[in-house]
Design an enzyme around this catalytic site. Structure first.
Site: not given
Ligand code: RNT
Ligand code: ZN
Length: 430
Positions: A198, A239, A241, A272, A275, A299, A307, A309, A338
């Site tokens: 990523w 990955e 986003k 993810d 994302h 993920h 955000d 995460d 993740d």
């Molecule tokens: C970032 C991605 C990635 C990170 C990690 C730390 O938006 O999701 O996967 O969160 O690599």
């Molecule tokens: Zn991720």
């Protein structure tokens, strides 16, 4: 059947978990659900715990500097792991409270460099030998990621797609070495290491040229993956986003970019959950992508507004993701968590998120077959009715039994163990 269970469960005598489980198993059996088969399947689904939840995406390079790359950790909860040994101890504590056998997902910045300055384009498998030995001793698989952020060469937010060739070359070398490290991990542990690329590259404001950076990224990735490595040791993933903080107008590695890249280069696509657009779920993407790729990486995360995460909760999004994973074949989907939250106990964050993903998988594994039958018969009324009835089936008793048979305390008892660890270990760290 269900009513009988409810009365018993709510009555003055709290049934022992095995009583509750026995009733729940009967209840599911009347619906044609084989609980034992579901438990066996659940025990066979590993989840990769993200090491970076343990120290706020800090790593062990000890060079200071900003996290950057559109990533932000909120909170300053006391007791964060400061050394590899502390991080491993915290992971062991978390894993002891999570049923089943799992994996740990490392980032390149978590190498052990013995106080030396080892730049990202110099990392080697030797820097991860303690992690590999630890994983072997604890019967864990390892996954890996190049760290293309939190570094002076990524200071302007561009890495593999940078307009300057020297910067691209630096990150290509880093990613190449990361694949070799992944392969070394997979070889040593006898289970392929999913190595996921990523990068943060993106534009805060409208770019004048979106095509050239994407051409540069595709060419750079082709260089990264040029050397064939055995799939039994390393599985390459990419990955995408939609946007990051400070990269709101255009992300070079977008979903469409990587979908095309993964399909044409036969890589794993990493989806993810945080994302995409806030109302867009990755659940619906899984079956489509698996039509064209043999395996994917998820993920599992929870996006809240901008955000991506937050700690994974047992919400509708998670249930939908788990349902699709089970329906499409869990053996084709590598599951990683993740998220990173420093506003609560970091070990609890791992435990909560992992157990929630497992609970969601269990609910999916216990889905009554009549729901599909109704759909096949064109009876959408019955499908909706049965989907809604399934939500109050006694999966909790099955979950508790699963925990107990895996040697992990059922219910909320894990929290007391985390609190004790906080008092005895974490509180001495500051
Ligand atoms: C970032 C991605 C990635 C990170 C990690 C730390 O938006 O999701 O996967 O969160 O690599
Ligand atoms: Zn991720």
């Amino acid at each position: 059947m269900l009513a009988a269970f409810t009365v018993t469960a709510m009555g003055s005598r709290k049934p022992s978990p095995s009583d509750a489980f026995r009733l729940a198993r009967e209840c599911y059996a009347t619906l044609g659900v084989d609980v034992d088969a579901a438990l066996k399947a659940l025990a066979g689904i590993p989840i990769s715990l993200q090491c970076w939840q343990g120290d706020d995406v800090g790593g062990f390079e000890r060079q200071g500097g900003e996290l950057g790359g559109g990533l932000a950790v909120t909170g300053n909860y006391p007791g964060k792991a400061r050394t590899p040994d502390e991080l491993r101890a915290d992971l062991e504590k978390a894993l002891s409270l999570i049923p089943g056998r799992h994996r740990v997902n490392l980032h390149a910045m978590y190498g052990e460099f013995g106080g030396q300055r080892v730049d990202r384009d110099e990392i080697e498998p030797a820097h991860f030998k303690n992690w590999i030995a630890w994983a072997k001793a604890n019967r864990l698989g390892l996954d890996f990621n190049p760290t293309c952020f939190a570094h002076p060469q990524a200071a302007d937010g561009f890495t593999l797609s940078h307009r300057e060739k020297g910067i691209r070359t630096f990150w290509i070398e880093h990613c190449r070495r990361s694949r070799e490290i992944g392969a070394a991990m997979g070889r040593a542990l006898g289970t392929p290491c999913v190595t996921n690329v990523w990068i943060p590259d993106g534009f805060k404001d409208t770019p004048a040229d979106r095509l050239a950076p994407r051409e540069r990224l595709a060419a750079a990735l082709d260089d990264v993956f040029a050397k064939p490595l055995p799939r039994k040791h390393v599985l390459d993933a990419v990955e995408g986003k939609l946007f990051g903080i400070g990269a709101e107008s255009c992300t070079v590695g977008s979903h469409e970019f990587y979908l095309g890249y993964a399909l044409t280069r036969r890589k794993l696509l990493c989806l993810d959950a945080g994302h995409f657009h806030p109302t867009e779920s990755i659940a619906d993407k899984i079956s489509s992508v698996l039509l064209y790729l043999p395996e994917i990486l998820l993920h599992v995360s929870r996006g809240v507004r901008w955000d991506s995460d937050h700690v994974v909760t047992l919400n509708d999004d998670l249930l939908a993701i788990a349902r699709e994973v089970v329906a499409c074949g869990p053996h084709r989907v590598h599951l990683g968590l993740d998220y990173f939250d420093a506003s609560i106990n970091r070990i609890a964050a791992w435990v909560i998120g992992t157990r929630n993903l497992q609970k969601a998988l269990l609910i999916a594994l216990l889905e009554p077959p009549a729901i599909r039958t109704a759909e096949l018969a064109g009876d959408n009324t019955a499908r909706l009715a049965l989907q809604e009835e399934a939500k109050s089936l006694p999966f909790g008793a099955v979950w508790d039994y699963f925990c107990e048979t895996q040697g992990v305390t059922a219910g909320e008892a894990w929290l007391a163990e985390v609190k004790a660890f906080e008092n005895n270990v974490l509180s001495k760290r500051d």
